[in-house]
Design a protein around this motif. Structure first.
Motif, PDB file in Angstrom:
ATOM      1  N   GLN A 101     -40.663  10.974  54.560  1.00  8.26           N
ATOM      2  CA  GLN A 101     -40.766  11.092  53.117  1.00  8.26           C
ATOM      3  C   GLN A 101     -39.450  10.668  52.461  1.00  8.26           C
ATOM      4  O   GLN A 101     -39.441   9.988  51.454  1.00  8.26           O
ATOM      5  CB  GLN A 101     -41.120  12.530  52.721  1.00  8.26           C
ATOM      6  N   THR A 133     -44.574   6.799  54.213  1.00  3.03           N
ATOM      7  CA  THR A 133     -44.531   8.241  53.959  1.00  3.03           C
ATOM      8  C   THR A 133     -45.877   8.830  54.335  1.00  3.03           C
ATOM      9  O   THR A 133     -46.822   8.100  54.627  1.00  3.03           O
ATOM     10  CB  THR A 133     -44.255   8.550  52.471  1.00  3.03           C
ATOM     11  N   MET A 134     -45.968  10.131  54.291  1.00  2.00           N
ATOM     12  CA  MET A 134     -47.247  10.817  54.523  1.00  2.00           C
ATOM     13  C   MET A 134     -47.776  11.390  53.210  1.00  2.00           C
ATOM     14  O   MET A 134     -48.582  12.306  53.225  1.00  2.00           O
ATOM     15  CB  MET A 134     -47.085  11.914  55.572  1.00  2.00           C
ATOM     16  N   GLU A 135     -47.282  10.835  52.091  1.00  2.00           N
ATOM     17  CA  GLU A 135     -47.742  11.264  50.767  1.00  2.00           C
ATOM     18  C   GLU A 135     -47.643  12.782  50.620  1.00  2.00           C
ATOM     19  O   GLU A 135     -48.561  13.437  50.140  1.00  2.00           O
ATOM     20  CB  GLU A 135     -49.168  10.769  50.504  1.00  2.00           C
ATOM     21  N   HIS A 136     -46.522  13.329  51.087  1.00  2.41           N
ATOM     22  CA  HIS A 136     -46.192  14.755  50.997  1.00  2.41           C
ATOM     23  C   HIS A 136     -47.091  15.658  51.843  1.00  2.41           C
ATOM     24  O   HIS A 136     -47.112  16.868  51.644  1.00  2.41           O
ATOM     25  CB  HIS A 136     -46.185  15.219  49.533  1.00  2.41           C
ATOM     26  N   THR A 140     -43.593  15.698  58.058  1.00  2.00           N
ATOM     27  CA  THR A 140     -42.749  14.637  57.513  1.00  2.00           C
ATOM     28  C   THR A 140     -42.881  14.590  55.990  1.00  2.00           C
ATOM     29  O   THR A 140     -41.886  14.388  55.291  1.00  2.00           O
ATOM     30  CB  THR A 140     -43.076  13.256  58.112  1.00  2.00           C
ATOM     31  N   GLY A 141     -44.070  14.799  55.492  1.00  2.00           N
ATOM     32  CA  GLY A 141     -44.303  14.791  54.050  1.00  2.00           C
ATOM     33  C   GLY A 141     -43.609  15.925  53.324  1.00  2.00           C
ATOM     34  O   GLY A 141     -43.230  15.788  52.162  1.00  2.00           O
ATOM     35  N   ARG A 142     -43.440  17.036  54.010  1.00  2.42           N
ATOM     36  CA  ARG A 142     -42.723  18.180  53.432  1.00  2.42           C
ATOM     37  C   ARG A 142     -41.204  18.040  53.599  1.00  2.42           C
ATOM     38  O   ARG A 142     -40.453  18.917  53.203  1.00  2.42           O
ATOM     39  CB  ARG A 142     -43.189  19.486  54.089  1.00  2.42           C
TER      40      ARG A 142
END
Length: 161
Positions: A101, A133-136, A140-142
């Protein structure tokens, strides 16, 4: 031709350097690991070793061995490449994906490609690095860590007989 894939992930921690693809990236957090925590090179090593049928990075460079504490992962990659060359194998191409992210990695990708191509012994045009990204969503997104995936194609020299 031999195909391999690899994956690695590490958690963030303060007071650590962030090393990705052999390059130090400016960031307030680094990755927790026995070595320098370079998830890109760790995934790449696993892909290379897998394609050659040589196990995984943990088998060759165990985190229980003090010799690898804090080691530059490019050293590990070069050792993997030496093992491949001893078996007559060469890298045809490598494709890597970094899942993070933060920080933004696009400005650093050309330098990563150059470093990796040098260690792999192939033209930079055969090393692809991309970031997403993992779009939050997910760890990883966090912003809890970074992951990387790698795919490689190895070639054997043509038989002269």
């Amino acid at each position: 031709m031999l195909i391999g894939q690899g994956f690695d992930a590490h958690r963030f921690a303060p007071e650590r350097r962030l090393i990705l693809g052999g390059l130090e990236i400016p960031h307030s957090l680094g990755l927790i690991a026995h070595s320098d925590g370079d998830v890109v090179i760790h995934a790449l090593c696993d892909a290379l070793l897998g394609a050659a049928g040589l196990g995984d990075i943990g088998h060759h460079f165990p985190d229980t061995d003090a010799a690898y504490a804090g080691i530059d992962s490019r050293i590990l990659l070069r050792q993997v490449m030496t093992s491949l060359h001893e078996r007559g194998l060469a890298v045809h191409n490598a494709d890597l994906t970094i899942i993070a992210q933060q920080p933004k990695l696009a400005p650093h990708i050309p330098a990563m490609r150059e470093l990796l191509a040098a260690d792999l012994g192939c033209p930079v045009t055969r090393v692809n690095v991309k970031a997403t990204t993992m779009e939050h969503m997910g760890f990883t997104g966090r912003g809890e860590g970074i992951a990387a995936a790698a795919a490689v194609l190895l070639t054997e020299p043509e038989s002269s007989s």
